[in-house]
Design a protein around this motif. Structure first.
Motif, short mmCIF file in Angstrom:
data_model
loop_
_atom_site.label_atom_id
_atom_site.label_comp_id
_atom_site.label_asym_id
_atom_site.label_seq_id
_atom_site.Cartn_x
_atom_site.Cartn_y
_atom_site.Cartn_z
N VAL A 181 0.85 -1.19 0.00
CA VAL A 181 0.00 0.00 0.00
C VAL A 181 0.89 1.23 0.00
O VAL A 181 1.74 1.39 0.89
CB VAL A 181 -0.94 0.03 1.22
N TRP A 325 -7.17 0.20 -5.68
CA TRP A 325 -6.66 -1.14 -5.37
C TRP A 325 -6.64 -1.98 -6.64
O TRP A 325 -7.67 -2.16 -7.29
CB TRP A 325 -7.53 -1.80 -4.31
N GLY A 332 -1.92 -1.11 -3.84
CA GLY A 332 -2.96 -0.11 -3.64
C GLY A 332 -2.35 1.23 -3.28
O GLY A 332 -1.19 1.32 -2.87
N MET A 353 -9.10 1.54 2.24
CA MET A 353 -8.05 0.78 1.57
C MET A 353 -7.85 -0.56 2.28
O MET A 353 -7.75 -1.62 1.65
CB MET A 353 -6.76 1.59 1.58
N ILE A 357 -8.57 -4.63 1.03
CA ILE A 357 -7.60 -5.72 1.10
C ILE A 357 -8.17 -6.89 1.89
O ILE A 357 -8.03 -8.06 1.49
CB ILE A 357 -6.29 -5.24 1.74
#
Length: 358
Positions: A181, A325, A332, A353, A357
């Protein structure tokens, strides 16, 4: 006899190891949500501590919130998260006015805010420092560690490894990540993906985001601590300015839980900051100090003068969605720039976010 349906059994959690690049509000909100869901997280931050634009600079005269000045609470999820840190966040009665011109004339005092303005105590970075503490205790917070490249793990090609640089240009490779991320400003995320030749599906999305820079000036006047001089200059504590150099001024000592020494944080306008982005610190100090005097009427010589350049400060063209994402690459991106420029935008972006996931 009718057979009762068997209750559905939830699949066991498959723990994943996720790298989060950036320890600002979006990165920490994402990381702590992933940990709460049972995943393993490692956070990488190039600065000395968590905070991002919620940073506080400590000096002998007291702290300066050199980035974010305050935040609002509109989302119930953000309110619930703040409730986990009771007493750390307090309302700030900013007594904000609007400045008309370079002579410092006040157009009109602002109406009482429709919503509370909140600050963390004793500095804006205190909130993220507390939220990041469990990560730090678990050895999952890599400070002064800048990610410079992403690539497939040499031993497990379906996973990721990150090349990093630390203090003294020391380098290290961290491997075994199931996902990455990028909780950093969009231009920085785009540059990292471009140099790594990874996450190509994300790059066109990031390329359209624009974020304005900001020069911040920090001033301290310890002479205002004399018993007969409560404070210098105007009777307001914060102002939005139309001066061609200055967009915002705040008396730091008016915030709750702060040192009483008279201190001011001055933020330059996006346009002026852009034009003077590559100026040296001394030139910026001189120009902004002159503008500060014009707006406030304070002509006393400050005992402390410092500046900080935010290359990416305030989003001007947000993405319009909370995160990006790419499930195919397991990469992401998130940040306040996805939704706007507020602290709460960053929190929601990081939270959603993590949920994507999970």
């Amino acid at each position: 006899m009718t057979k009762k349906p068997r209750p559905a059994s939830s699949a066991p959690l498959v723990q994943r190891h996720i790298a989060v690049v950036g320890a600002g509000m979006a990165g920490i909100a994402c990381a702590r949500t992933l940990v709460q869901a049972g995943h393993r997280v490692t956070v990488f931050e190039k600065s000395q501590g968590p905070g991002g634009r919620m940073s506080t600079r400590d000096t002998e005269f007291g702290g300066f919130d050199l980035g974010t000045q305050y935040f609002t609470v509109r989302d119930a999820r953000f309110e619930k998260a703040l409730a986990t840190s009771p007493g750390l966040v307090r309302p700030w009665s900013a007594n904000t006015v609007r400045i008309l011109d370079e002579a410092g004339r006040v157009v009109a005092a602002s109406l009482p805010p429709k919503e509370a303005h909140w600050v963390a105590t004793p500095g804006m970075n205190a909130l993220l420092k507390q939220w990041a503490q469990p990560l730090d205790a678990a050895g999952a917070l890599m400070m002064e560690t800048q990610v410079i490249r992403m690539e497939g793990d040499k031993l497990h090609p379906e996973r990721w490894q990150l090349q990093t640089e630390g203090p003294g240009a020391s380098s290290r490779v961290y491997s075994g990540f199931d996902a990455v991320v990028l909780a950093v400003p969009a231009p920085q995320a785009h540059a990292l993906l471009l140099s790594s030749q990874q996450g190509k599906a994300l790059m066109p999305v990031l390329a359209g985001i624009t974020i304005a820079p900001c020069w911040t000036l920090m001033l301290a006047f310890p002479q205002a601590m004399q018993p007969t001089l409560l404070h210098l200059g105007p009777h307001w504590n914060a102002a939005r300015s139309t001066h061609h150099r200055i967009a915002w001024l705040a008396r730091e000592s008016s915030k709750p839980g702060r040192s009483a020494i008279e201190r001011w944080t001055v933020q330059a306008s996006p346009e002026w900051s852009e034009r003077h982005l590559e100026d040296d610190d001394e030139r910026v100090k001189a120009k902004l100090l002159k503008a500060f005097t014009e707006v406030t009427g304070i002509r006393a010589q400050p005992s402390h003068v410092a500046v900080h350049r935010w290359r990416y400060a305030q989003t001007t063209e947000p993405l319009g969605q909370s995160h990006v994402w790419d499930a195919k690459s397991s990469i992401g991106t998130c940040g306040d720039w996805c939704l706007g420029h507020r602290v709460e935008d960053a929190f929601i972006s990081g939270l959603e976010m993590a949920l994507a996931i999970c």
